[in-house]
Design a protein around this motif. Structure first.
Motif, PDB file in Angstrom:
ATOM      1  N   ARG A 193       0.855  -1.188   0.000  1.00  0.00           N
ATOM      2  CA  ARG A 193       0.000   0.000   0.000  1.00  0.00           C
ATOM      3  C   ARG A 193       0.893   1.242   0.000  1.00  0.00           C
ATOM      4  O   ARG A 193       1.858   1.324   0.763  1.00  0.00           O
ATOM      5  CB  ARG A 193      -0.893  -0.014   1.233  1.00  0.00           C
TER       6      ARG A 193
ATOM      7  N   GLU B  86      -9.930  -6.370  -2.964  1.00  0.00           N
ATOM      8  CA  GLU B  86      -8.646  -5.704  -3.199  1.00  0.00           C
ATOM      9  C   GLU B  86      -7.487  -6.600  -2.773  1.00  0.00           C
ATOM     10  O   GLU B  86      -6.487  -6.730  -3.491  1.00  0.00           O
ATOM     11  CB  GLU B  86      -8.602  -4.372  -2.446  1.00  0.00           C
TER      12      GLU B  86
ATOM     13  N   LEU C 126      -0.957  -2.241 -10.157  1.00  0.00           N
ATOM     14  CA  LEU C 126      -1.637  -1.127  -9.500  1.00  0.00           C
ATOM     15  C   LEU C 126      -3.096  -1.490  -9.267  1.00  0.00           C
ATOM     16  O   LEU C 126      -3.740  -2.069 -10.150  1.00  0.00           O
ATOM     17  CB  LEU C 126      -1.572   0.132 -10.377  1.00  0.00           C
TER      18      LEU C 126
ATOM     19  N   LYS D  54      -6.351   0.746  -7.875  1.00  0.00           N
ATOM     20  CA  LYS D  54      -6.744   2.115  -7.494  1.00  0.00           C
ATOM     21  C   LYS D  54      -8.238   2.168  -7.280  1.00  0.00           C
ATOM     22  O   LYS D  54      -9.008   1.749  -8.134  1.00  0.00           O
ATOM     23  CB  LYS D  54      -6.338   3.084  -8.613  1.00  0.00           C
ATOM     24  N   GLN D  55      -8.665   2.672  -6.125  1.00  0.00           N
ATOM     25  CA  GLN D  55     -10.082   2.881  -5.881  1.00  0.00           C
ATOM     26  C   GLN D  55     -10.551   4.013  -6.778  1.00  0.00           C
ATOM     27  O   GLN D  55      -9.942   5.086  -6.811  1.00  0.00           O
ATOM     28  CB  GLN D  55     -10.323   3.229  -4.415  1.00  0.00           C
ATOM     29  N   GLU D  56     -11.597   3.787  -7.527  1.00  0.00           N
ATOM     30  CA  GLU D  56     -12.085   4.775  -8.488  1.00  0.00           C
ATOM     31  C   GLU D  56     -13.371   5.460  -8.058  1.00  0.00           C
ATOM     32  O   GLU D  56     -13.712   6.491  -8.608  1.00  0.00           O
ATOM     33  CB  GLU D  56     -12.335   4.093  -9.850  1.00  0.00           C
TER      34      GLU D  56
ATOM     35  N   TYR E   2     -13.004  -0.150  -8.698  1.00  0.00           N
ATOM     36  CA  TYR E   2     -11.541  -0.204  -8.829  1.00  0.00           C
ATOM     37  C   TYR E   2     -11.080  -0.139 -10.276  1.00  0.00           C
ATOM     38  O   TYR E   2     -11.775  -0.573 -11.180  1.00  0.00           O
ATOM     39  CB  TYR E   2     -10.994  -1.537  -8.256  1.00  0.00           C
TER      40      TYR E   2
END
Length: 130
Positions: A3, A65, A76, A78-80, A97
């Motif tokens: 992270r 995740e 990668l 990534k929270q979207e 994500y």
């Protein structure tokens, strides 16, 4: 995968304020704003933390995740679905994500929890759940 450390108290608090200020008529320079903002946050926290559906959904997303990271083919995740979004079509909703794979391909993923009794079952979602 590891992270990436961030400092959410620096920018995300102000981003949340900006989002809430629009709907509640808050002004950053008004002296009553810190208390009004705190009250909004307290109510939102109380309501959300008391909603088992919200809590379960967040757990499912967190598990997804970790599983995606543990598969070893991602560079990668990534929270979207957090933060502001601008779109030409207001019906557009961001996925949960964005996943970038080792080969550079990108996947947009909407995480949903469901119990299937038979993997041949047809899966469908209501528009409001997307």
């Amino acid at each position: 995968m590891k992270r990436i450390e961030r400092n959410p108290s620096r920018y995300e608090v102000l981003a949340l304020f900006q989002s809430l200020a629009r709907g509640h008529g808050l002004d950053l320079k008004d002296p009553i704003t810190p208390d009004a903002f705190s009250n909004l946050i307290k109510k939102a926290f109380t309501d959300s933390s008391a909603n088992p559906i919200v809590i379960h959904g967040l757990r499912v997303q967190a598990m997804f995740e970790h599983v995606a990271a543990g598969l070893g083919r991602t560079t990668l995740i990534k929270q979207e679905d957090a933060g502001e979004i601008s779109a030409s079509d207001v019906r557009l909703r961001p996925p949960d994500y964005r996943i970038v794979l080792n080969d550079g391909r990108q996947l947009l993923v909407e995480v949903k929890n469901m119990h299937m009794h038979n993997f041949a079952e047809r899966f469908s979602m209501r528009a409001q759940d997307t």
